[in-house]
Design an enzyme around this catalytic site. Structure first.
Site, PDB file in Angstrom:
ATOM      1  N   ASP A 261       0.864  -1.198   0.000  1.00 37.17           N
ATOM      2  CA  ASP A 261       0.000   0.000   0.000  1.00 37.17           C
ATOM      3  C   ASP A 261       0.896   1.242   0.000  1.00 37.17           C
ATOM      4  O   ASP A 261       1.981   1.213   0.576  1.00 37.17           O
ATOM      5  CB  ASP A 261      -0.872   0.008   1.275  1.00 37.17           C
ATOM      6  CG  ASP A 261      -2.176   0.773   1.103  1.00 37.17           C
ATOM      7  OD1 ASP A 261      -2.128   1.979   0.803  1.00 37.17           O
ATOM      8  OD2 ASP A 261      -3.241   0.156   1.287  1.00 37.17           O
TER       9      ASP A 261
ATOM     10  N   GLY B 119      -4.420   6.035   1.193  1.00 36.75           N
ATOM     11  CA  GLY B 119      -5.849   5.848   0.950  1.00 36.75           C
ATOM     12  C   GLY B 119      -6.243   5.969  -0.513  1.00 36.75           C
ATOM     13  O   GLY B 119      -5.526   6.553  -1.324  1.00 36.75           O
TER      14      GLY B 119
ATOM     15  N   HIS C  94     -10.126   1.201  -6.401  1.00 34.72           N
ATOM     16  CA  HIS C  94     -11.237   0.652  -7.168  1.00 34.72           C
ATOM     17  C   HIS C  94     -11.605   1.499  -8.381  1.00 34.72           C
ATOM     18  O   HIS C  94     -12.572   1.198  -9.072  1.00 34.72           O
ATOM     19  CB  HIS C  94     -12.460   0.470  -6.261  1.00 34.72           C
ATOM     20  CG  HIS C  94     -12.263  -0.623  -5.234  1.00 34.72           C
ATOM     21  ND1 HIS C  94     -11.173  -1.452  -5.254  1.00 34.72           N
ATOM     22  CD2 HIS C  94     -13.006  -1.005  -4.180  1.00 34.72           C
ATOM     23  CE1 HIS C  94     -11.262  -2.306  -4.245  1.00 34.72           C
ATOM     24  NE2 HIS C  94     -12.367  -2.054  -3.570  1.00 34.72           N
TER      25      HIS C  94
HETATM   26  N1  SAH Z   1      -7.571  -4.885   2.420  1.00 36.14           N
HETATM   27  C1  SAH Z   1      -7.907  -3.763   3.279  1.00 36.14           C
HETATM   28  C2  SAH Z   1      -8.647  -2.659   2.577  1.00 36.14           C
HETATM   29  C3  SAH Z   1      -7.881  -1.993   1.471  1.00 36.14           C
HETATM   30  S1  SAH Z   1      -8.596  -0.439   1.004  1.00 36.14           S
HETATM   31  C4  SAH Z   1      -8.713  -4.259   4.505  1.00 36.14           C
HETATM   32  O1  SAH Z   1      -8.772  -5.459   4.732  1.00 36.14           O
HETATM   33  O2  SAH Z   1      -9.278  -3.454   5.237  1.00 36.14           O
HETATM   34  C5  SAH Z   1      -7.692  -0.062  -0.435  1.00 36.14           C
HETATM   35  C6  SAH Z   1      -6.255   0.363  -0.187  1.00 36.14           C
HETATM   36  O3  SAH Z   1      -5.609   0.458  -1.452  1.00 36.14           O
HETATM   37  C7  SAH Z   1      -6.097   1.738   0.483  1.00 36.14           C
HETATM   38  O4  SAH Z   1      -5.398   1.582   1.691  1.00 36.14           O
HETATM   39  C8  SAH Z   1      -5.256   2.557  -0.527  1.00 36.14           C
HETATM   40  O5  SAH Z   1      -4.252   3.356   0.065  1.00 36.14           O
HETATM   41  C9  SAH Z   1      -4.614   1.471  -1.372  1.00 36.14           C
HETATM   42  N2  SAH Z   1      -4.286   1.899  -2.723  1.00 36.14           N
HETATM   43  C10 SAH Z   1      -5.105   2.459  -3.642  1.00 36.14           C
HETATM   44  N3  SAH Z   1      -4.456   2.683  -4.781  1.00 36.14           N
HETATM   45  C11 SAH Z   1      -3.173   2.268  -4.593  1.00 36.14           C
HETATM   46  C12 SAH Z   1      -1.999   2.249  -5.414  1.00 36.14           C
HETATM   47  N4  SAH Z   1      -2.035   2.687  -6.668  1.00 36.14           N
HETATM   48  N5  SAH Z   1      -0.859   1.763  -4.892  1.00 36.14           N
HETATM   49  C13 SAH Z   1      -0.820   1.306  -3.610  1.00 36.14           C
HETATM   50  N6  SAH Z   1      -1.894   1.280  -2.791  1.00 36.14           N
HETATM   51  C14 SAH Z   1      -3.057   1.764  -3.276  1.00 36.14           C
HETATM   52 MG    MG Z   2     -12.174  -4.310  -0.355  1.00 39.50          MG
END
Ligand code: SAH
Ligand code: MG
Length: 210
Positions: free
Chosen positions: A71, A75, A144
């Site tokens: 990550d 966010g 997403h």
């Molecule tokens: N799996 C987690 C939820 C993930 S939410 C749980 O169990 O709660 C989606 C995450 O994707 C966010 O923290 C966001 O920072 C990360 N994210 C979004 N786009 C990204 C990118 N291009 N590179 C790295 N991380 C990314």
């Molecule tokens: Mg999810």
């Protein structure tokens, strides 16, 4: 209580976006992956505060596998101020940006999973372009938006080994339930002919590579 049950109970209490039944399905399928192929290399895109990393990490520990939890920790779009999933307690007052890394670290330390859950901090595509290790399990739960989700699909799924697992979160066949891109990449994985669906729990889809 077994260590595995303790970790599942702890994962439930961690802040994040993973319903209990889908989290337990993550543990169960990862256990199957790691039982078939112990000491595997696993990676999740989208770590947030370490909730899914704990569910997967429980299975990693049990099968001597390693989970990379990736990550940039700032966010996704929907986590920013003014959006649906904004949490002001995760804002770093120094620069006003979201920073989930300290919370992620606290989660993994409290779970005592630091020996098998390893953080990768940076943009998904940048890491993918320099990551050569084949993956026995890949969990896609990052951004997403259209471009981000497709970039994750294109950069990470080719690394899944034959017989390996691909898990995708937030797959909603009905547009009324949520955004399209995770559903689209799920369909693309099936259409590629390389992956077959083996299970579905809520919005979680489990696929395996031929
Ligand atoms: N799996 C987690 C939820 C993930 S939410 C749980 O169990 O709660 C989606 C995450 O994707 C966010 O923290 C966001 O920072 C990360 N994210 C979004 N786009 C990204 C990118 N291009 N590179 C790295 N991380 C990314
Ligand atoms: Mg999810």
């Amino acid at each position: 209580m077994t260590r595995l049950d303790e970790l599942i109970a702890f994962a439930r209490s961690v802040k994040g976006f993973m319903p209990d039944d889908e989290g337990e399905a993550l543990t169960r399928h990862a256990l199957a992956a790691g039982t078939e192929r112990p000491q595997g290399t696993w990676l999740e895109v989208g770590a947030w505060c370490g909730k899914s990393a704990t569910y997967l990490g429980a299975a990693a520990e049990a099968t001597r596998s390693v989970l990379y939890s990736l990550d940039h920790h700032h966010g996704s779009e929907e986590n920013q101020a003014g959006w649906e999933h904004f949490d002001p307690s995760l804002v770093d007052p120094t620069d006003g940006r979201l920073n989930t890394l300290p919370t992620w670290q606290r989660t993994i330390a409290d779970a005592k999973l630091e020996h098998c859950v390893v953080g990768l901090v940076g943009p998904s595509v940048t890491v993918a372009e320099h990551f050569a290790q084949p993956l026995d399990l890949l969990f896609i739960d990052g951004g997403h938006g259209h471009e981000v989700a497709w970039a994750d699909y294109e950069h990470w799924t080719p690394k899944v080994t034959s017989g390996g697992y691909l898990l995708i979160h937030d797959v909603f066949p009905d547009p009324a339930d949520g955004g399209r891109p995770p559903y689209e990449i799920f369909l693309a994985a099936l259409d590629s002919g390389l992956f077959t669906e083996t299970a579905a729990v809520g919005s979680l889809r489990v696929l395996r590579r031929a």
